[in-house]
Design a protein around this motif. Structure first.
Motif, PDB file in Angstrom:
ATOM      1  N   ARG A  91      35.680  38.514  28.627  1.00  0.00           N
ATOM      2  CA  ARG A  91      37.122  38.438  28.888  1.00  0.00           C
ATOM      3  C   ARG A  91      37.302  38.008  30.337  1.00  0.00           C
ATOM      4  NH1 ARG A  91      39.547  44.189  27.917  1.00  0.00           N
ATOM      5  NH2 ARG A  91      37.644  44.868  28.928  1.00  0.00           N
ATOM      6  N   ASN A  92      38.492  37.513  30.635  1.00  0.00           N
ATOM      7  CA  ASN A  92      38.851  37.186  32.026  1.00  0.00           C
ATOM      8  C   ASN A  92      37.810  36.321  32.723  1.00  0.00           C
ATOM      9  OD1 ASN A  92      41.267  38.897  31.967  1.00  0.00           O
ATOM     10  ND2 ASN A  92      39.840  40.601  31.945  1.00  0.00           N
ATOM     11  N   GLN A  93      37.267  35.370  32.001  1.00  0.00           N
ATOM     12  CA  GLN A  93      36.201  34.543  32.576  1.00  0.00           C
ATOM     13  C   GLN A  93      36.695  33.717  33.758  1.00  0.00           C
ATOM     14  OE1 GLN A  93      34.437  32.426  29.245  1.00  0.00           O
ATOM     15  NE2 GLN A  93      32.978  34.069  28.907  1.00  0.00           N
ATOM     16  N   ASP A  94      37.944  33.289  33.715  1.00  0.00           N
ATOM     17  CA  ASP A  94      38.490  32.519  34.848  1.00  0.00           C
ATOM     18  C   ASP A  94      38.508  33.368  36.112  1.00  0.00           C
ATOM     19  OD1 ASP A  94      38.808  30.315  33.269  1.00  0.00           O
ATOM     20  OD2 ASP A  94      40.967  30.539  33.001  1.00  0.00           O
ATOM     21  N   THR A  95      38.891  34.628  35.973  1.00  0.00           N
ATOM     22  CA  THR A  95      38.919  35.528  37.134  1.00  0.00           C
ATOM     23  C   THR A  95      37.511  35.762  37.652  1.00  0.00           C
ATOM     24  OG1 THR A  95      40.873  36.622  36.227  1.00  0.00           O
ATOM     25  CG2 THR A  95      39.692  37.787  37.970  1.00  0.00           C
TER      26      THR A  95
END
Length: 195
Positions: free
Chosen positions: A56-60
């Protein structure tokens, strides 16, 4: 045995964090910064090869470095992250793992883990003097067939896989508090107040 420089390291941040109320544990705030930043701050002086396993939240997470998700469907736990790492880091012979929720890992973790490996070692696992720390580990990529067979069989208990491998433990009894992991909002708050 590998030198510390011949090891690559992965921060495991791919879990569901159900005990953290579903919040992504690596990104919850501890002492003013994301928990994963505490882990990176400890690891980065020890190695320049750090990647992050996150589902999850790979961009972050990508602001902190190379990010990859599990290859297997469904949350397979830490073993799913280890499996993905062996496939993703396909030029790495030795791959180490630490969880994203251990904010005070040993400052000499990489050196000690690497030094414990022999030519025929499959995996070394940290031991705090009382308990094995199964997610703080350094493994040789040759365990991949055993890992895949283990997962295909529906098994998830890490220590059962380790027992099928040539495993050694690394004594960190001089730093027993280095492996405190924070799983719940209450633990996070309590720990943050003592920092």
């Amino acid at each position: 045995m590998p030198s510390a420089e011949q090891t690559s390291w992965v921060i495991l941040a791919g879990g569901q964090a159900s005990r953290m109320g579903g919040d992504d544990k690596g990104l919850v705030t501890l002492a003013g910064k994301a928990m994963i930043e505490h882990v990176i701050d400890t690891l980065s002086p020890q190695t320049n090869k750090i990647a992050i396993n996150a589902n999850r939240n790979q961009d972050t997470y990508s602001q902190y470095g190379d990010v990859f998700g599990d290859q297997l469907q469904g949350y397979q736990g830490p073993l799913g992250g280890m499996h993905a790492a062996i496939l993703h880091l396909n030029d790495a012979e030795w791959i180490g793992f630490v969880p994203c929720d251990c904010p005070q890992l040993p400052s000499d973790l990489v050196t000690r883990m690497a030094a414990a490996c022999a030519a025929d070692t499959d995996i070394v696992v940290a031991h705090d003097g009382e308990h094995i720390q199964p997610v703080v580990t350094l493994l040789h990529r040759r365990i991949l067939p055993k890992l895949e067979a283990f997962l295909d069989n529906g098994d998830r208990k890490i220590i059962l896989l380790y027992r099928q491998c040539n495993m050694l433990t690394v004594d960190f009894s001089d730093q027993p508090n280095a492996f405190v992991n924070l799983n719940t909002p209450a633990e996070l708050q309590q720990f943050g107040q003592t920092k």
